[in-house]
Design a protein around this motif. Sequence first.
Motif, PDB file in Angstrom:
ATOM      1  N   GLY A   1      -4.640  12.068   3.994  1.00  0.00           N
ATOM      2  CA  GLY A   1      -4.013  10.782   4.264  1.00  0.00           C
ATOM      3  C   GLY A   1      -2.627  10.674   3.661  1.00  0.00           C
ATOM      4  N   GLY A   2      -2.342   9.481   3.106  1.00  0.00           N
ATOM      5  CA  GLY A   2      -1.082   9.257   2.427  1.00  0.00           C
ATOM      6  C   GLY A   2       0.087   8.921   3.328  1.00  0.00           C
TER       7      GLY A   2
ATOM      8  N   GLY B   1      -6.092  -1.533  -0.453  1.00  0.00           N
ATOM      9  CA  GLY B   1      -5.908  -0.775   0.772  1.00  0.00           C
ATOM     10  C   GLY B   1      -6.735   0.494   0.717  1.00  0.00           C
ATOM     11  N   PRO B   2      -6.667   1.331   1.749  1.00  0.00           N
ATOM     12  CA  PRO B   2      -7.544   2.509   1.863  1.00  0.00           C
ATOM     13  C   PRO B   2      -7.058   3.697   1.036  1.00  0.00           C
ATOM     14  N   VAL B   3      -7.050   3.546  -0.281  1.00  0.00           N
ATOM     15  CA  VAL B   3      -6.536   4.581  -1.171  1.00  0.00           C
ATOM     16  C   VAL B   3      -7.537   4.804  -2.306  1.00  0.00           C
ATOM     17  N   LEU B   4      -8.026   6.033  -2.425  1.00  0.00           N
ATOM     18  CA  LEU B   4      -9.025   6.396  -3.433  1.00  0.00           C
ATOM     19  C   LEU B   4      -8.415   7.339  -4.458  1.00  0.00           C
ATOM     20  N   SER B   5      -8.644   7.051  -5.729  1.00  0.00           N
ATOM     21  CA  SER B   5      -8.243   7.941  -6.821  1.00  0.00           C
ATOM     22  C   SER B   5      -9.473   8.636  -7.366  1.00  0.00           C
TER      23      SER B   5
ATOM     24  N   VAL C   1      -2.645   2.583   7.943  1.00  0.00           N
ATOM     25  CA  VAL C   1      -2.492   3.546   6.855  1.00  0.00           C
ATOM     26  C   VAL C   1      -3.662   4.518   6.923  1.00  0.00           C
ATOM     27  N   ALA C   2      -3.371   5.803   6.953  1.00  0.00           N
ATOM     28  CA  ALA C   2      -4.430   6.809   6.978  1.00  0.00           C
ATOM     29  C   ALA C   2      -5.289   6.692   5.719  1.00  0.00           C
ATOM     30  N   PRO C   3      -6.618   6.727   5.837  1.00  0.00           N
ATOM     31  CA  PRO C   3      -7.473   6.738   4.650  1.00  0.00           C
ATOM     32  C   PRO C   3      -7.034   7.866   3.719  1.00  0.00           C
ATOM     33  N   THR C   4      -6.775   7.508   2.473  1.00  0.00           N
ATOM     34  CA  THR C   4      -6.058   8.393   1.544  1.00  0.00           C
ATOM     35  C   THR C   4      -6.903   8.703   0.321  1.00  0.00           C
ATOM     36  N   ILE C   5      -6.920   9.980  -0.064  1.00  0.00           N
ATOM     37  CA  ILE C   5      -7.608  10.406  -1.288  1.00  0.00           C
ATOM     38  C   ILE C   5      -6.634  11.182  -2.155  1.00  0.00           C
ATOM     39  N   PHE C   6      -6.521  10.771  -3.413  1.00  0.00           N
ATOM     40  CA  PHE C   6      -5.726  11.498  -4.403  1.00  0.00           C
ATOM     41  C   PHE C   6      -6.656  12.127  -5.433  1.00  0.00           C
ATOM     42  N   THR C   7      -6.397  13.388  -5.745  1.00  0.00           N
ATOM     43  CA  THR C   7      -7.096  14.057  -6.842  1.00  0.00           C
ATOM     44  C   THR C   7      -6.080  14.302  -7.963  1.00  0.00           C
ATOM     45  N   GLY C   8      -6.560  14.902  -9.038  1.00  0.00           N
ATOM     46  CA  GLY C   8      -5.672  15.146 -10.162  1.00  0.00           C
ATOM     47  C   GLY C   8      -5.140  13.862 -10.767  1.00  0.00           C
TER      48      GLY C   8
ATOM     49  N   ILE D   1       0.836  -1.204   0.000  1.00  0.00           N
ATOM     50  CA  ILE D   1       0.000   0.000   0.000  1.00  0.00           C
ATOM     51  C   ILE D   1       0.870   1.253   0.000  1.00  0.00           C
ATOM     52  N   MET D   2       1.885   1.272   0.835  1.00  0.00           N
ATOM     53  CA  MET D   2       2.751   2.443   0.905  1.00  0.00           C
ATOM     54  C   MET D   2       3.522   2.642  -0.400  1.00  0.00           C
ATOM     55  N   THR D   3       3.877   1.543  -1.071  1.00  0.00           N
ATOM     56  CA  THR D   3       4.531   1.652  -2.377  1.00  0.00           C
ATOM     57  C   THR D   3       3.594   2.297  -3.390  1.00  0.00           C
ATOM     58  N   CYS D   4       2.340   1.892  -3.394  1.00  0.00           N
ATOM     59  CA  CYS D   4       1.368   2.454  -4.334  1.00  0.00           C
ATOM     60  C   CYS D   4       1.129   3.936  -4.079  1.00  0.00           C
ATOM     61  N   ILE D   5       1.090   4.321  -2.817  1.00  0.00           N
ATOM     62  CA  ILE D   5       0.957   5.737  -2.479  1.00  0.00           C
ATOM     63  C   ILE D   5       2.154   6.511  -3.027  1.00  0.00           C
ATOM     64  N   GLY D   6       3.322   5.913  -2.931  1.00  0.00           N
ATOM     65  CA  GLY D   6       4.514   6.547  -3.499  1.00  0.00           C
ATOM     66  C   GLY D   6       4.412   6.719  -5.007  1.00  0.00           C
ATOM     67  N   TRP D   7       3.847   5.726  -5.706  1.00  0.00           N
ATOM     68  CA  TRP D   7       3.639   5.855  -7.155  1.00  0.00           C
ATOM     69  C   TRP D   7       2.794   7.088  -7.474  1.00  0.00           C
ATOM     70  N   ALA D   8       1.694   7.244  -6.728  1.00  0.00           N
ATOM     71  CA  ALA D   8       0.781   8.347  -7.007  1.00  0.00           C
ATOM     72  C   ALA D   8       1.504   9.685  -6.876  1.00  0.00           C
ATOM     73  N   ARG D   9       2.308   9.819  -5.844  1.00  0.00           N
ATOM     74  CA  ARG D   9       3.076  11.055  -5.657  1.00  0.00           C
ATOM     75  C   ARG D   9       4.044  11.267  -6.826  1.00  0.00           C
ATOM     76  N   GLU D  10       4.764  10.200  -7.202  1.00  0.00           N
ATOM     77  CA  GLU D  10       5.746  10.297  -8.282  1.00  0.00           C
ATOM     78  C   GLU D  10       5.106  10.675  -9.613  1.00  0.00           C
ATOM     79  N   ASP D  11       3.887  10.176  -9.842  1.00  0.00           N
ATOM     80  CA  ASP D  11       3.230  10.390 -11.132  1.00  0.00           C
ATOM     81  C   ASP D  11       2.455  11.700 -11.191  1.00  0.00           C
ATOM     82  N   GLY D  12       2.462  12.481 -10.112  1.00  0.00           N
ATOM     83  CA  GLY D  12       1.880  13.812 -10.157  1.00  0.00           C
ATOM     84  C   GLY D  12       0.482  13.963  -9.616  1.00  0.00           C
ATOM     85  N   ALA D  13      -0.057  12.932  -8.959  1.00  0.00           N
ATOM     86  CA  ALA D  13      -1.365  13.087  -8.328  1.00  0.00           C
ATOM     87  C   ALA D  13      -1.260  14.010  -7.119  1.00  0.00           C
TER      88      ALA D  13
END
Length: 491
Positions: free
Chosen positions: A352-353, A388-392, A367-374, A335-347
Amino acid sequence: METLHNYIDGSATAPAGGDYLETSNPYTQEAWGRIPRSQAVDADLAVAAARRAFISGPWARFTAPQRGAMLRKIADVIAENAEELAKIEVRDNGKTFKEMLGQVKRIPDWYQFYAGLADKINGSVLPTDRPDHMNYLRHEPLGVIAMVTPWNSPLMLLAWKLAPALAAGNTAVVKPSEYTSASALRFAELVGKAGLPAGVLNVVTGLGSEVGAALTNHPDVAKVAFTGGVAGGKAVYASAAAQMKPVSLELGGKSPNIVFDDANLENAARGVVGGIFGSGGQSCVAGSRALVHRSILDAFVARLVELTSKIRLGDPMASETDIGPVANKTQFDRIMTCIGWAREDGASLACGGEQVPDPRGGPGLFVAPTIFTGVDNSMRIAQEEVFGPVLSVIPFNDEADAVNIANDSAFGLGAGLWTRDVSRVHRMAGLLQAGSIWVNTYKVTSQISPFGGYKMSGLGREGGMEMIADYMQTKSVWLNLTDDVPYNFPL
């Protein structure tokens, strides 16, 4: 440290090699017990027991009504021991007790449903084009079914397989996840005491690459029913193909929850939050992509963040806890790796996160419930299953755009649709590539309705009346009704 044993031929059985794996509580991160690290020899013993039970044991002589009565006993055993079984699952996978208790209390419905179908498996006499012959069909059980179950909902997903398989007259060998084996072992012990004949249900624990592979490769296994990740599903499918045996595969998802501007936005926001953060996002049908009409995007995201901020993380046994820890360290790291991807790719991170400290102090598997926009749908966070608790959050412009984004995925397990437009509902239900479509609701399942996915989300279905046929094979019987048998050679 509690030491558990395999359940083979009605008895607790130590692994032949004497090796064990530690099993831990995700909340305390402390090992509480040991489960057998089974190998091929243990798989052989379990399959042989199941084969004997299928061919010559008391189960082989059970009538269809007797099988139904046995399934009703199993339902009663689960209901009577629901709290114990739910606590075992919480200790193994970290989900909240209130969720697991509610889930276990629903499991008897599956056994009751298929108990009612056990004596409704009818053959048929076919009208033929040969007046001197009779042709009828028999529907017969396949034999030994290997069942491989995951760690997120162990007993529920076992019921989806075991109830129809037993109703049809098969026997089973179960390989639960190495993270959550205790509930399956206790369940087998309970139903054995309730009268299920020895060998009908066997449980062997250990690693998929060891005992799991030995089961799916076994020549006396007639079918493999698997729930898990795509990589595991591919391995099972390849193994089964080599032996021409059927499989059912319930795999991953990247399900879209689609919100139109005419929806009841409060209901939609609650549906989106529950769809992704329920079970801590550790669900195959988690609505991990929120597709939101561009005209309501900012206001809707603000409401999602507001609702998410109220989610309480903590002790899974506490009634006030909404989300417990991630089920294991391997999944936490994923889950933490995937959150890192989102940051790297510009979301853009809306909330959360990050890892949340254990409420008792120190680092925990929270893991804090996480929301990515963009988020663009081509990003890894929008294409890969996080579990995991990650929403796009992904904006769309119109129906066609929403359908294109929703279907632009390797998966096709479920899809949510939030709108008041009835015509739109039916148009989109026909266009969305998913096995379940939920309209103004999300993640509703029942033993009455088939469940499964399109594309990489798997093969086959679980649940519903017709699914019992997946655990049977059809035999065609021809009878000559005359005393004269013509000599048909040469043709």
